[in-house]
Scaffold this active site. Structure first.
Site, PDB file in Angstrom:
ATOM      1  N   SER A  85       0.871  -1.176   0.000  1.00  0.00           N
ATOM      2  CA  SER A  85       0.000   0.000   0.000  1.00  0.00           C
ATOM      3  C   SER A  85       0.904   1.220   0.000  1.00  0.00           C
ATOM      4  O   SER A  85       2.078   1.130   0.391  1.00  0.00           O
ATOM      5  CB  SER A  85      -0.862  -0.004   1.267  1.00  0.00           C
ATOM      6  OG  SER A  85      -1.470   1.260   1.463  1.00  0.00           O
TER       7      SER A  85
ATOM      8  N   TYR B 212      -1.902  -1.681  10.340  1.00  0.00           N
ATOM      9  CA  TYR B 212      -2.017  -1.891   8.885  1.00  0.00           C
ATOM     10  C   TYR B 212      -0.696  -1.575   8.176  1.00  0.00           C
ATOM     11  O   TYR B 212      -0.196  -2.380   7.378  1.00  0.00           O
ATOM     12  CB  TYR B 212      -3.140  -0.993   8.366  1.00  0.00           C
ATOM     13  CG  TYR B 212      -3.440  -1.111   6.895  1.00  0.00           C
ATOM     14  CD1 TYR B 212      -4.190  -2.176   6.394  1.00  0.00           C
ATOM     15  CD2 TYR B 212      -3.000  -0.151   5.998  1.00  0.00           C
ATOM     16  CE1 TYR B 212      -4.488  -2.279   5.047  1.00  0.00           C
ATOM     17  CE2 TYR B 212      -3.285  -0.247   4.642  1.00  0.00           C
ATOM     18  CZ  TYR B 212      -4.026  -1.313   4.174  1.00  0.00           C
ATOM     19  OH  TYR B 212      -4.320  -1.406   2.827  1.00  0.00           O
TER      20      TYR B 212
HETATM   21  P1  NAI Z   1     -11.814  -5.716  -0.627  1.00  0.00           P
HETATM   22  O1  NAI Z   1     -12.391  -5.938   0.721  1.00  0.00           O
HETATM   23  O2  NAI Z   1     -12.690  -5.178  -1.700  1.00  0.00           O
HETATM   24  O3  NAI Z   1     -11.110  -7.039  -1.152  1.00  0.00           O
HETATM   25  C1  NAI Z   1     -10.356  -7.866  -0.300  1.00  0.00           C
HETATM   26  C2  NAI Z   1     -10.832  -9.290  -0.446  1.00  0.00           C
HETATM   27  O4  NAI Z   1     -10.043 -10.084   0.437  1.00  0.00           O
HETATM   28  C3  NAI Z   1     -12.296  -9.464  -0.020  1.00  0.00           C
HETATM   29  O5  NAI Z   1     -13.026 -10.126  -1.029  1.00  0.00           O
HETATM   30  C4  NAI Z   1     -12.207 -10.304   1.248  1.00  0.00           C
HETATM   31  O6  NAI Z   1     -13.291 -11.199   1.387  1.00  0.00           O
HETATM   32  C5  NAI Z   1     -10.896 -11.032   1.045  1.00  0.00           C
HETATM   33  N1  NAI Z   1     -10.326 -11.488   2.310  1.00  0.00           N
HETATM   34  C6  NAI Z   1     -10.309 -10.870   3.511  1.00  0.00           C
HETATM   35  N2  NAI Z   1      -9.750 -11.648   4.436  1.00  0.00           N
HETATM   36  C7  NAI Z   1      -9.395 -12.798   3.810  1.00  0.00           C
HETATM   37  C8  NAI Z   1      -8.786 -13.996   4.225  1.00  0.00           C
HETATM   38  N3  NAI Z   1      -8.432 -14.181   5.510  1.00  0.00           N
HETATM   39  N4  NAI Z   1      -8.563 -14.974   3.313  1.00  0.00           N
HETATM   40  C9  NAI Z   1      -8.939 -14.804   2.024  1.00  0.00           C
HETATM   41  N5  NAI Z   1      -9.541 -13.698   1.568  1.00  0.00           N
HETATM   42  C10 NAI Z   1      -9.757 -12.701   2.450  1.00  0.00           C
HETATM   43  O7  NAI Z   1     -10.563  -4.733  -0.354  1.00  0.00           O
HETATM   44  P2  NAI Z   1      -9.440  -4.157  -1.326  1.00  0.00           P
HETATM   45  O8  NAI Z   1      -9.353  -2.716  -1.036  1.00  0.00           O
HETATM   46  O9  NAI Z   1      -9.634  -4.602  -2.701  1.00  0.00           O
HETATM   47  O10 NAI Z   1      -8.157  -4.841  -0.692  1.00  0.00           O
HETATM   48  C11 NAI Z   1      -7.266  -5.655  -1.421  1.00  0.00           C
HETATM   49  C12 NAI Z   1      -5.849  -5.353  -1.003  1.00  0.00           C
HETATM   50  O11 NAI Z   1      -5.509  -4.036  -1.421  1.00  0.00           O
HETATM   51  C13 NAI Z   1      -5.628  -5.398   0.501  1.00  0.00           C
HETATM   52  O12 NAI Z   1      -4.404  -6.040   0.782  1.00  0.00           O
HETATM   53  C14 NAI Z   1      -5.576  -3.941   0.885  1.00  0.00           C
HETATM   54  O13 NAI Z   1      -4.850  -3.734   2.052  1.00  0.00           O
HETATM   55  C15 NAI Z   1      -4.898  -3.364  -0.344  1.00  0.00           C
HETATM   56  N6  NAI Z   1      -5.043  -1.930  -0.529  1.00  0.00           N
HETATM   57  C16 NAI Z   1      -6.268  -1.383  -0.762  1.00  0.00           C
HETATM   58  C17 NAI Z   1      -6.386  -0.029  -0.958  1.00  0.00           C
HETATM   59  C18 NAI Z   1      -7.710   0.618  -1.210  1.00  0.00           C
HETATM   60  O14 NAI Z   1      -7.772   1.854  -1.239  1.00  0.00           O
HETATM   61  N7  NAI Z   1      -8.786  -0.117  -1.404  1.00  0.00           N
HETATM   62  C19 NAI Z   1      -5.210   0.851  -0.945  1.00  0.00           C
HETATM   63  C20 NAI Z   1      -3.979   0.172  -0.693  1.00  0.00           C
HETATM   64  C21 NAI Z   1      -3.906  -1.173  -0.511  1.00  0.00           C
END
Ligand code: NAI
Length: 285
Positions: free
Chosen positions: A141, A154
């Site tokens: 991130s 985080y």
């Molecule tokens: P999101 O919540 O839309 O997608 C994350 C997915 O990971 C979800 O479908 C969730 O069910 C799944 N997940 C959560 N815990 C899990 C586990 N224990 N095992 C398997 N799957 C699991 O969120 P997003 O934003 O797409 O996040 C994806 C990555 O991007 C994360 O690592 C987040 O930290 C990173 N990120 C997101 C940013 C943002 O602005 N959305 C910015 C920077 C990094």
């Protein structure tokens, strides 16, 4: 990188950033597995990806090591080999550090760092053993590069998974495996719902009140990057073998300030002699 016909494994691949990456990889001709803890996300994600023969949706909690190995077996049974691992599943809680409970730390570190470790230990040997080369992308991130107050849990996990890629890249490059740290700024996603997947045994949070206050803070969602744009950027980063895959130029001042502060903190006088330098040659390159 010759991606068509190769196989990708994307954790947290059924929503947001991971789904955007999965879409881009599918568009590039790869077989794509989306692995996710949420069945509703898997159902929606699979539908969004068109549900073709080259897509596999697997329910997986990345913190469950036995289940992770079984998921890798299932991907190999379906597609033969895994070439690209995208360690993307992630959750977030933010707030004043003194309010954080052990459960807050354990949950976020367990998924955001522990889940990545599980991916590396489970899948890296499989990539190396087939000898066709591969790529690992850890979703870090901007908060791993430009940490801000209130995000200690985080951002600690995010800088760890970034550093992991920096350490592994020189180790693995000559063996045909490229490592990249993906550091996005804000992206349209469902991460605000992360609490829904929080395990019962780690439910105790010190952030309940802080979370309520934040929910009244309004949303800038429409200003965030789309998952499709982010997915294309990751694809480009993979094709170009980039170490750091960045998305948002707004953070240049923060990145610059941090680099300047680090440079300024290096003592002006270098006391080390040649023998010392030879011993620690890897630190002086
Ligand atoms: P999101 O919540 O839309 O997608 C994350 C997915 O990971 C979800 O479908 C969730 O069910 C799944 N997940 C959560 N815990 C899990 C586990 N224990 N095992 C398997 N799957 C699991 O969120 P997003 O934003 O797409 O996040 C994806 C990555 O991007 C994360 O690592 C987040 O930290 C990173 N990120 C997101 C940013 C943002 O602005 N959305 C910015 C920077 C990094």
């Amino acid at each position: 990188q010759n991606l068509p016909g190769k196989t990708a494994f994307v954790t947290g691949g059924a929503s947001g950033v991971g789904l955007g990456i999965a879409k881009a990889l599918l568009g590039a001709g790869m077989n794509v597995t989306i692995a996710d803890i949420r069945q509703d996300h898997l159902d929606e994600g699979l539908a969004e990806l068109g549900g073709g023969d080259n897509v596999l949706a697997l329910k997986l909690d990345v913190t469950d090591r036995a289940a992770y190995a079984a998921a890798a077996d299932a991907v190999e049974a379906r597609f033969g080999k895994i070439h690209l691992l995208v360690n993307n599943a992630g959750v977030a809680v933010v707030g004043p550090t003194e309010l954080a409970t052990f459960a807050d730390w354990d949950w976020v570190m367990g998924v955001n760092l522990g889940g990545v470790i599980n991916g590396i230990v489970t899948i890296l040997p499989r990539i190396l053993s087939h000898g066709e080369g591969g790529h690992i992308v850890n979703t870090s991130s901007m908060s791993g590069l430009v940490p801000v107050g209130g995000t200690a849990i985080y951002s600690s996990a995010k800088s760890a998974v970034m550093t992991m890629m920096e350490c592994m890249r020189p180790e693995l490059e000559s063996r045909g495996v490229i490592c990249s740290a993906f550091c996005p700024g804000a992206v349209q996603s469902n991460i605000a719902e992360a609490g829904k997947t929080r395990p019962d045994d780690l439910a105790e949070t010190g952030y309940a009140e802080a979370d309520k206050r934040r929910q009244n803070g309004g949303s800038f969602f429409h200003l965030y990057m789309t998952k499709e744009a982010v997915g294309q950027r990751v694809l480009e980063g993979i094709l170009n073998d980039e170490l750091f895959i960045l998305t948002h130029s707004e953070f240049l001042p923060g990145v610059t300030d941090r680099a300047r502060a680090t440079i300024a903190a290096v003592p002006a006088k270098l006391p080390h002699n040649e023998e010392y330098k030879a011993t620690f040659a890897m630190l002086f390159n």
